[in-house]
Write an enzyme that holds these catalytic residues in place. Structure first.
Site, PDB file in Angstrom:
ATOM      1  N   GLU A  99       0.848  -1.271   0.042  1.00  0.00           N
ATOM      2  CA  GLU A  99       0.115  -0.215   0.204  1.00  0.00           C
ATOM      3  C   GLU A  99       1.006   1.250   0.084  1.00  0.00           C
ATOM      4  O   GLU A  99       2.108   1.258   0.634  1.00  0.00           O
ATOM      5  CB  GLU A  99      -0.929   0.027   1.102  1.00  0.00           C
ATOM      6  CG  GLU A  99      -1.865  -1.279   1.179  1.00  0.00           C
ATOM      7  CD  GLU A  99      -3.070  -0.958   2.138  1.00  0.00           C
ATOM      8  OE1 GLU A  99      -4.222  -1.336   1.711  1.00  0.00           O
ATOM      9  OE2 GLU A  99      -2.746  -0.788   3.258  1.00  0.00           O
ATOM     10  N   CYS A 112       3.592   8.562   1.353  1.00  0.00           N
ATOM     11  CA  CYS A 112       3.956   7.413   2.364  1.00  0.00           C
ATOM     12  C   CYS A 112       4.281   6.090   1.542  1.00  0.00           C
ATOM     13  O   CYS A 112       3.296   5.473   1.108  1.00  0.00           O
ATOM     14  CB  CYS A 112       2.957   7.214   3.458  1.00  0.00           C
ATOM     15  SG  CYS A 112       3.145   5.928   4.822  1.00  0.00           S
ATOM     16  N   CYS A 119       6.063  -7.193   7.166  1.00  0.00           N
ATOM     17  CA  CYS A 119       6.824  -6.774   8.060  1.00  0.00           C
ATOM     18  C   CYS A 119       7.112  -7.880   8.953  1.00  0.00           C
ATOM     19  O   CYS A 119       6.287  -8.434   9.456  1.00  0.00           O
ATOM     20  CB  CYS A 119       6.545  -5.224   8.951  1.00  0.00           C
ATOM     21  SG  CYS A 119       7.846  -4.678   9.944  1.00  0.00           S
ATOM     22  N   CYS A 123       5.489  -5.646  15.540  1.00  0.00           N
ATOM     23  CA  CYS A 123       5.110  -4.825  16.655  1.00  0.00           C
ATOM     24  C   CYS A 123       3.604  -4.970  17.076  1.00  0.00           C
ATOM     25  O   CYS A 123       2.577  -4.968  16.027  1.00  0.00           O
ATOM     26  CB  CYS A 123       5.298  -3.206  16.211  1.00  0.00           C
ATOM     27  SG  CYS A 123       6.995  -3.063  15.940  1.00  0.00           S
ATOM     28  N   CYS A 126       0.616  -2.543  15.294  1.00  0.00           N
ATOM     29  CA  CYS A 126       0.635  -2.408  14.110  1.00  0.00           C
ATOM     30  C   CYS A 126       0.062  -3.464  13.025  1.00  0.00           C
ATOM     31  O   CYS A 126       0.493  -4.758  13.170  1.00  0.00           O
ATOM     32  CB  CYS A 126       2.192  -2.001  13.575  1.00  0.00           C
ATOM     33  SG  CYS A 126       2.363  -1.859  11.817  1.00  0.00           S
ATOM     34  N   CYS A 339      -1.536   5.589   9.930  1.00  0.00           N
ATOM     35  CA  CYS A 339      -0.457   4.709  10.359  1.00  0.00           C
ATOM     36  C   CYS A 339      -0.711   3.419  10.974  1.00  0.00           C
ATOM     37  O   CYS A 339      -1.436   3.523  11.937  1.00  0.00           O
ATOM     38  CB  CYS A 339       0.466   5.735  11.690  1.00  0.00           C
ATOM     39  SG  CYS A 339       0.924   7.431  11.163  1.00  0.00           S
TER      40      CYS A 339
HETATM   41  N1  SAH Z   1       8.947   0.000  10.439  1.00  0.00           N
HETATM   42  C1  SAH Z   1       9.042   1.617  10.516  1.00  0.00           C
HETATM   43  C2  SAH Z   1       8.178   2.423   9.468  1.00  0.00           C
HETATM   44  C3  SAH Z   1       6.665   2.056   9.517  1.00  0.00           C
HETATM   45  S1  SAH Z   1       5.515   2.693  10.604  1.00  0.00           S
HETATM   46  C4  SAH Z   1       9.153   2.024  11.840  1.00  0.00           C
HETATM   47  O1  SAH Z   1       8.676   1.344  12.638  1.00  0.00           O
HETATM   48  O2  SAH Z   1       9.170   3.177  12.470  1.00  0.00           O
HETATM   49  C5  SAH Z   1       5.095   4.382  10.667  1.00  0.00           C
HETATM   50  C6  SAH Z   1       4.781   4.695  12.141  1.00  0.00           C
HETATM   51  O3  SAH Z   1       3.547   4.239  12.322  1.00  0.00           O
HETATM   52  C7  SAH Z   1       5.517   4.059  12.892  1.00  0.00           C
HETATM   53  O4  SAH Z   1       6.003   5.106  14.022  1.00  0.00           O
HETATM   54  C8  SAH Z   1       4.811   3.119  13.769  1.00  0.00           C
HETATM   55  O5  SAH Z   1       5.022   2.559  15.021  1.00  0.00           O
HETATM   56  C9  SAH Z   1       3.369   3.910  13.775  1.00  0.00           C
HETATM   57  N2  SAH Z   1       2.225   2.958  13.771  1.00  0.00           N
HETATM   58  C10 SAH Z   1       2.186   1.660  13.701  1.00  0.00           C
HETATM   59  N3  SAH Z   1       0.908   1.062  14.176  1.00  0.00           N
HETATM   60  C11 SAH Z   1       0.287   2.296  14.580  1.00  0.00           C
HETATM   61  C12 SAH Z   1      -1.155   2.420  14.955  1.00  0.00           C
HETATM   62  N4  SAH Z   1      -1.877   1.459  15.061  1.00  0.00           N
HETATM   63  N5  SAH Z   1      -1.342   3.686  15.435  1.00  0.00           N
HETATM   64  C13 SAH Z   1      -0.563   4.774  15.017  1.00  0.00           C
HETATM   65  N6  SAH Z   1       0.655   4.558  14.887  1.00  0.00           N
HETATM   66  C14 SAH Z   1       1.006   3.550  14.471  1.00  0.00           C
END
Ligand code: SAH
Length: 368
Positions: A99, A112, A119, A123, A126, A339
């Site tokens: 995406e 973005c 991934c 986390c 996410c 995000c």
């Molecule tokens: N892998 C990289 C880039 C992708 S994420 C990283 O971890 O930074 C982009 C941002 O969105 C990151 O800061 C991530 O932690 C955040 N993010 C992921 N899931 C989210 C959610 N459910 N709500 C808000 N931010 C989130």
């Protein structure tokens, strides 16, 4: 030979740096000059069709089309939210899906981008991680997201790029470096931000590049206990090692590292947490970007977005101690483009079993 079979034999040119492009044009008359022309057409003007490269002779265009390909991903779905944010679901040549999100914000425009088709870092907050690992994108597939969007949407000068889509960019450093080189024909590295979950070797490697993008670090908790509960990668590179890597990172003049801090109600959003965060970052050239959690049906039930007052109080607490702290506005939420809401569509989720309601916070916020 069928046209499909002929297509398989064509060499992909998108994503090749100039020396590689020159080499690939083997046998073409005057190839260093031709390579520069094709390179400029692709990365300066965004022309991704040989037929439209009218500065080349008709004969050469025909020869190129017979031997080479310039593949853009296929747009499978396009969803625009009320705030103008548009999410594109793209299918790559091998069927993998990614995406890409186009985010207009008053005068500014940000794309973005995804760096991987999934991934591996898992986390817990996410959605992408919930689907599990996916392969690295090639430099061509990274750049193609920008070239495709240039064609579909009218993108302004001064475009910003953030590697905050699917994947961990620092697990795909070679393609990332080549992509940034190709993109630098029109976009300064100062307008490009790479966000990482905190891979120390990747941060060190990035620090050795001569042209570095902006660095953003997903911090999300002020202590190892809570950070490890959210981000398994923290067990490999805990905060002390991570922050040491950031302290030795060669920042260019007037640049700062962006610390992204996910706000989860009752977990890491108290004023003491703001103070602990500020203590952790002391001495670092940092700005803090607070990201109120974006919920999704596949994410644990206990995770909640704090209300606006809590977010403002947290930000004000940091600001009162002299930090630059901003709140990331939620964009594209109704189309799951915010995000952490990007997912793979070519396969079922397998990164983590969906245990709805079972994922209570492992670490309670510490007092003081
Ligand atoms: N892998 C990289 C880039 C992708 S994420 C990283 O971890 O930074 C982009 C941002 O969105 C990151 O800061 C991530 O932690 C955040 N993010 C992921 N899931 C989210 C959610 N459910 N709500 C808000 N931010 C989130």
């Amino acid at each position: 030979m069928s046209s499909a079979a002929a297509g398989v034999e064509k060499t992909e040119l998108l994503g090749l740096t100039l020396p590689h492009l020159t080499r690939a044009l083997d046998g073409t008359a005057d190839r260093p000059f031709r390579a520069r022309q094709i390179y400029a057409a692709l990365y300066q003007r965004g022309v991704t069709d040989f037929a439209a490269m009218t500065e080349l002779s008709t004969a050469l265009r025909g020869e190129l089309a017979a031997r080479f390909r310039l593949s853009l991903p296929e747009v499978v779905d396009e969803r625009r939210s009320a705030d103008g944010t548009t999410k594109y679901l793209l299918r790559l040549a091998d069927g993998a899906s990614i995406e890409t999100v186009d985010i207009p914000d008053r005068g500014r425009r940000t794309l973005c981008l995804s760096s991987q088709a999934g991934c591996a870092l898992a986390c817990s907050f996410c959605v992408t991680g919930h689907w599990g690992a996916g392969r690295n994108l090639t430099a061509g597939e990274i750049v193609a997201q920008v070239l495709l969007l240039r064609r579909l949407a009218s993108l302004p000068e001064g475009l910003n790029l953030v590697f905050m889509g699917m994947g961990e960019p620092l697990l795909n450093l070679d393609a990332l470096r080549d992509a940034l080189e190709l993109l630098s024909a029109t976009i300064s590295p100062r307008r490009i931000t790479v966000s990482t979950a905190g891979l120390v070797p990747g941060i060190d490697a990035l620090g050795r590049w001569s042209r570095r993008p902006n660095l953003a670090l997903s911090l999300h908790a002020p202590d190892d206990e809570r950070r490890s509960a959210l981000m398994p990668i923290n067990r490999t590179w805990p905060l002390a090692e991570l922050l040491a890597a950031l302290r030795r990172y060669p920042l260019e003049a007037r640049r700062r590292i962006t610390f992204e801090y996910l706000l989860l109600a009752g977990f890491n959003d108290r004023l003491e947490d703001a103070d602990a965060l500020a203590r952790r970052l002391r001495g670092l050239p940092a700005k803090i970007n607070l990201i109120p959690f974006n919920p999704d049906p596949v994410l644990p039930d206990w995770m909640r977005r704090p209300d606006e007052t809590a977010v403002e109080r947290f930000r004000d607490r940091l600001a009162s101690q002299g930090w630059t702290a901003t709140v990331r506005r939620q964009r594209g939420h109704e189309v799951a483009a915010a995000c952490g809401q990007l997912r793979a569509f070519d396969r079922a989720p397998h990164g983590r079993p969906a245990r709805r309601g079972a994922g209570a916070p492992i670490a309670a916020p510490k007092p003081g």
